[in-house]
Write a protein that holds these residues in place. Structure first.
Motif, PDB file in Angstrom:
ATOM      1  N   SER A   1       0.833  -1.204   0.000  1.00 35.14           N
ATOM      2  CA  SER A   1       0.000   0.000   0.000  1.00 35.14           C
ATOM      3  C   SER A   1       0.866   1.251   0.000  1.00 35.14           C
ATOM      4  O   SER A   1       0.534   2.257  -0.644  1.00 35.14           O
ATOM      5  CB  SER A   1      -0.904   0.022   1.223  1.00 35.14           C
ATOM      6  OG  SER A   1      -1.740  -1.106   1.226  1.00 35.14           O
TER       7      SER A   1
ATOM      8  N   GLU B   1      -7.464   0.657  -0.154  1.00 29.96           N
ATOM      9  CA  GLU B   1      -7.590  -0.610   0.600  1.00 29.96           C
ATOM     10  C   GLU B   1      -9.011  -0.835   1.080  1.00 29.96           C
ATOM     11  O   GLU B   1      -9.558  -1.916   0.987  1.00 29.96           O
ATOM     12  CB  GLU B   1      -6.702  -0.571   1.850  1.00 29.96           C
ATOM     13  CG  GLU B   1      -5.251  -0.435   1.570  1.00 29.96           C
ATOM     14  CD  GLU B   1      -4.530   0.230   2.735  1.00 29.96           C
ATOM     15  OE1 GLU B   1      -4.036  -0.512   3.602  1.00 29.96           O
ATOM     16  OE2 GLU B   1      -4.454   1.468   2.768  1.00 29.96           O
TER      17      GLU B   1
ATOM     18  N   ASP C   1      -5.956  -1.539  -4.768  1.00 23.65           N
ATOM     19  CA  ASP C   1      -5.377  -2.061  -3.542  1.00 23.65           C
ATOM     20  C   ASP C   1      -6.324  -3.135  -3.012  1.00 23.65           C
ATOM     21  O   ASP C   1      -7.392  -2.819  -2.499  1.00 23.65           O
ATOM     22  CB  ASP C   1      -5.198  -0.924  -2.522  1.00 23.65           C
ATOM     23  CG  ASP C   1      -4.159  -1.262  -1.475  1.00 23.65           C
ATOM     24  OD1 ASP C   1      -3.900  -2.472  -1.272  1.00 23.65           O
ATOM     25  OD2 ASP C   1      -3.619  -0.325  -0.852  1.00 23.65           O
ATOM     26  N   GLU C   2      -5.942  -4.363  -3.142  1.00 29.35           N
ATOM     27  CA  GLU C   2      -6.765  -5.499  -2.742  1.00 29.35           C
ATOM     28  C   GLU C   2      -8.190  -5.421  -3.303  1.00 29.35           C
ATOM     29  O   GLU C   2      -9.153  -5.294  -2.545  1.00 29.35           O
ATOM     30  CB  GLU C   2      -6.772  -5.626  -1.216  1.00 29.35           C
ATOM     31  CG  GLU C   2      -5.355  -5.842  -0.728  1.00 29.35           C
ATOM     32  CD  GLU C   2      -5.278  -6.067   0.763  1.00 29.35           C
ATOM     33  OE1 GLU C   2      -6.270  -6.533   1.342  1.00 29.35           O
ATOM     34  OE2 GLU C   2      -4.212  -5.796   1.333  1.00 29.35           O
TER      35      GLU C   2
HETATM   36 MG   LIG Z   1      -2.121  -2.697   2.234  1.00 27.73          MG
END
Ligand SMILES: [Mg+2]
Ligand SMILES: Nc1ncnc2c1ncn2[C@@H]1O[C@H](COP(=O)(O)OP(=O)(O)OP(=O)(O)O)[C@@H](O)[C@H]1O
Lengths: 602, 312
Positions: B70, B108, B184-185
């Motif tokens: 991240s 995220e 992010d994810e």
């Molecule tokens: Mg992360």
């Protein structure tokens, strides 16, 4: 109320104060750039430092070029939505509740109930709105940073400038949406609070000229009037507590009833017209100011009674078109007694109207006598028909007011104190002509505009602090800026040494050691110079600080005009508008740089 | 300029198969140290990262929790400033706001305004791209359908489930039809169908010529969609390369055949026997990405600091 507030001429302000403050702003920006450079070169060396400062400047030009109204409005409307969801409605409810309670407690026994009511609603609105601005602006950005919604904003092509401006615009919109209904509610609250009815207590027939009846009203709202009715069935009451009523006679003879109209004169916006002031000393020679009594601030100077000393106001634009029926002259003279005399009676003085044109046929009016009491405002009505002194034989005869006005429309008003060893104190703004009243509602709106300006400034300070401080700290900082700004005149006086007793440390030392403020410190030379050195630095920084913060007291001062029934001068409004605009501009510029150079995700 | 030089000297152009303009993301020696209020060092989250992401590829960032994925993405977006080194996006410094016109970012967690509904949210972000009202309206409807939230588009986000928030977050990232998407994810919180759809979407974005950078813990997903990956561990780059070549075990051959006569089989066996070998099967087997990942993390924990590289 006295007009202590010095209202500079707008041109004077523009090319003196305003340009000067622009220069100050430029210096501030230069200092900011230099500090930025210092910080950057400390971290990365001078070359890199120079490069990164240049880059920030270049990219801010770029930001300005790419400024988008749509984005700014999007940010602003988000701020509005957020604020509405928060406490705005509550604030309005609080305001209404305060008014409801105040309705019971505001004392209508007061000599000037309008002032009481008006200053109450204005003060309440002022503090509530400023408080709201404080909370909204200080907590918004930190909340966004804390819950990271800001991530999805700053990764869009939004410029830091648009975030700052959007926030300010949004909260100002919210504040305005609140202030307008507050103003309207206030107006009706004051109206209702002051409105009252009278009925007839007793009435008797008289025959004096065209007056057919005189009488007395009932005792309502802590006062009663006497009234007279004319042969045409209309009439009027006398002025009590700054207002009067119309009277209408309905019916004839014993079955006649009398109706009283609503109060007149309570809510007004008097328009003072100021003149220039010069003096004659006790020997009758020209001088630019009077004498000083004691250590009072030299704003007001004094003339001695029973001598040739006089204060001379020259009013311009005194034309029959403007004052067809003559005018009222209002005086707020100070009285300084060297012997007590009869305190209740006041000090005798005289007014003479004079023609500034030395070759005019009629040069002066007959002296109009009056008594001045300390802190009491006195009104002299000057009618069109007055008694004048004939220049040729010195006889007194009937004349016209405008015989005393010269070709340029100027008129001199001479005031002298009639009692030996007593003094009159006066400043330029203490004596003025009253022009026709301005509409009260417009004046109230101007008062609210003054509050609005404060709210705008507080909002921008709040947004500025919130770009780099957490919510609670940002709020404290904004609050402090407001308080320091509010007391800036006092702080400035301490800082410039105009207040006795030295700077903060020296004063503290004097308080602790109980030393008199007027003598030198009773310690050695070195400690004294250390204390004074520290104070010098403290006072310098205080000076800088007060110089940088808006003088909120000044802005609140204008609402006092409304409460006291004076029209807010257009020049004053423009100056305050411009001042506030400058502050908002500078503060948002600072906020922009703080936000731009801030690491959002750290 | 650079292109002209490359054209003038063909050999130089050959040495660099990817022309400059094809590089979408470039990091040079990118490092990040988180500091506390007093400027004291807290965490060295990223250490001298060198990366290049090219146009049209799906690039995966892998690594255990807290390895700096991240952080890398935030540095690329200008949300963080590098402690040293450089992050370039579209050839410009990451702190340049202008680049955001061409970027979409899914954080995220979806950090959105909870009091807005789906339509208002997307409309708001559309305005931040200075899109006119009619364009915005079409785009918003299109995206809501794309992420399958038509049935809930008038509900406030605070009523959304995690997966629904994720979906609206993705729609938000795509509002400007970005050339580069940073995810992010992306599959966290999504149901199996959602995950499938997300993967299809990522592949579709690639087919449209867009560049995708994503980080994820779901290695099977990464293996499915990513062209190239980088594996980070404690802020250090441990592995970088094409997914297909990384999971190929090169020192092993596997042979499997069908329809061979007994004689032919004998012949092959004989050849192997002659070389002293013992036939198992005849091909290069692939391991799973999961195996590779676990191995690298274990190795790196055993011998910290060593870079197990295997360039493509
Ligand atoms: Mg992360
Ligand atoms: N704002 C911050 N302040 C201080 N340290 C931070 C901050 N953000 C991240 N870190 C630290 O930096 C390191 C890398 O964090 P990062 O968020 O990049 O990890 P990640 O690879 O995304 O992990 P995950 O898989 O859990 O999302 C971690 O040690 C983390 O504690």
């Amino acid at each position: 109320m006295t007009f202590d507030q010095v209202i500079p001429d707008f041109g004077e302000y523009l090319f003196g104060g305003f340009v000067l403050s622009l220069i100050r702003v430029a210096l501030l920006i230069a200092a900011g750039v230099f500090i930025g450079f210092l910080v950057a070169s400390l971290r990365r060396g001078p070359v890199e430092g120079f490069y990164s400062v240049a880059k920030v400047i270049a990219s801010s030009v770029n930001d300005l070029v790419n400024w988008s109204l749509r984005r700014t409005i999007a940010m602003a409307s988000l701020a509005v939505q957020e604020a509405i969801r928060r406490l705005v409605l509550i604030v309005f409810v609080v305001f209404v509740v305060i008014l409801l309670f105040a309705g019971w407690y505001l004392d209508t026994q007061s000599e000037n109930p309008a002032k009481l009511y008006l200053s109450f609603v204005l003060t309440a609105s002022n503090f509530l709105v400023v408080l709201l601005a404080l909370f909204l602006s200080a907590f918004s950005l930190p909340a966004d940073i804390k819950n990271r919604t800001i991530y999805t904003i700053v990764t869009k092509p939004v410029r830091a400038w648009e975030i700052v401006l959007g926030r300010i615009l949004g909260f100002v919109t919210v504040g305005t949406m609140l202030l307008v209904p507050m103003g309207i509610v206030s107006y009706f609250f004051v109206q209702r609070g002051l409105s009252h009815d009278h009925a007839v207590e007793q009435v008797a027939a008289v025959a004096a000229g065209n007056v057919t009846q005189t009488g007395e009203t009932t005792f309502d709202s802590h006062h009663r009037h006497t009234f007279k009715v004319y042969d045409d069935g209309t009439g009027e009451t006398d002025v009590v507590k700054r207002h009067w009523h119309t009277v209408t006679k309905v019916g004839e003879g014993d079955s006649a009833t009398y109706e009283f109209g609503p109060s007149i004169g309570l809510l007004q916006a008097r328009v003072p017209v100021f003149g220039g002031l010069k003096f004659k000393d006790r020997a009758g020679a020209d001088t630019s100011e009077g004498i000083n009594v004691g250590s009072e601030w030299a704003y007001r100077t004094y003339i001695e009674g029973g001598s040739l000393a006089a204060a001379i106001w020259t009013f311009e634009g005194v034309t029959p078109e403007r004052y067809p029926e003559g005018f009222d002259l209002e005086m707020n003279l100070r009285v300084f007694r060297t012997h007590k005399g009869d305190m209740e009676k006041g000090v005798l003085g005289s007014i003479v109207l004079r023609n500034p044109n030395a070759s005019a046929k009629i040069r002066r009016s007959e002296a109009i006598t009056f008594t001045a009491k300390e802190y009491v405002s006195d009104k002299q009505t000057i009618r069109n028909n007055i008694r004048v002194v004939d220049q040729e034989d010195g006889s007194i005869r009937d004349g016209q007011l405008f015989d005393l006005v010269d070709d340029e429309g100027r008129l001199e008003v001479w005031i002298q104190c009639g009692e030996r060893s007593q003094y009159y104190g006066m400043a330029e703004k203490d004596v003025y002509i009253l022009d026709r009243d301005a509409p009260f509602i417009a004046n109230l709106a101007k008062g609210y505009a003054g509050i609005w300006l404060q709210m705008v400034m507080v909002t921008s300070f709040g947004v500025m602090f919130s770009t780099f401080l957490s919510g609670a700290v940002a709020m404290m900082a904004t609050l402090s800026s407001f308080v320091v700004g509010y007391f800036s005149t006092f702080i400035f006086e301490v800082a410039t040494g105009a207040k006795e007793g030295g700077g903060p440390l020296e004063s503290l030392f004097r308080i602790v050691t109980q030393q008199n403020v007027q003598v030198d410190l009773e310690i050695g030379k070195t400690p004294t110079s250390i204390i004074q050195g520290v104070d010098l630095v403290a006072m310098m920084s205080m000076r800088v600080m007060t110089g940088m913060l808006p003088d909120y007291a000044n802005f609140m001062g204008t609402t006092e005009y409304v409460a006291n029934g004076y029209n807010i001068d257009g020049t004053l409004m423009s100056i305050q508008l411009l001042t506030a605009f400058c502050y908002v501009l500078v503060v948002s510029l600072v906020a922009y740089y703080l936000l731009k150079t801030r690491e959002i995700a750290a | 300029m650079a292109d002209q030089v490359a054209e003038a000297i063909p050999s130089l152009a050959d040495d660099k198969p990817q022309a400059e303009s094809n590089v979408v993301i470039e990091t040079r020696n990118l490092s990040k140290v988180y500091r506390d209020f007093w400027g004291r060092q807290k965490v060295r989250a990223l250490k001298a990262l060198d990366l290049e992401v090219r146009k049209g590829e799906i690039f995966g960032l892998l690594g255990p929790n807290g390895s700096g994925k991240s952080t890398t993405i935030k540095l690329l977006l200008g949300l963080l400033f590098p402690t040293s080194g450089q992050a370039l996006v579209f050839g410009k410094d990451a702190s340049d706001v202008g680049k955001n016109e061409r970027i979409g970012y899914l954080p995220e967690e979806s950090y959105l305004y909870k009091f807005l509904n789906a339509v208002e949210t997307l409309d708001f972000y559309g305005r931040l791209f200075d899109m006119p009202a009619d364009v915005r309206r079409d785009r918003v409807n299109e995206l809501i359908t794309l992420v399958g939230l038509d049935w809930a588009k008038r509900r406030q986000l605070k009523e959304y489930s995690k997966g629904m928030t994720r979906r609206i977050g993705l729609a938000q990232a795509l509002i400007n039809d970005p050339e580069l998407v940073l995810l992010d994810e992306p599959t966290s919180g999504l149901d199996p169908i959602g995950t499938r759809e997300m993967k299809d979407m990522i592949l579709r974005l690639r087919d449209e010529g867009k560049t995708v950078v994503m980080c994820s813990h779901l290695l099977a997903d990464v293996q499915d969609v990513c062209d190239r990956i980088a594996i980070l561990h404690q802020g250090e780059l441990k592995e970088l390369g094409r997914v297909d070549s990384l999971i190929t075990v090169k020192d092993m051959t596997q042979v499997r055949a069908e329809g061979l006569t007994k004689e032919a089989e004998e012949e092959i066996r004989a050849v192997i026997a002659k070389h002293g070998g013992k036939l198992v099967a005849m091909e290069n087997p692939t391991t799973t990405l999961e195996e590779l990942f676990l191995k690298i993390v274990r190795d790196s924990e055993a011998k910290p600091g060593r870079r197990s590289t295997q360039k493509d």
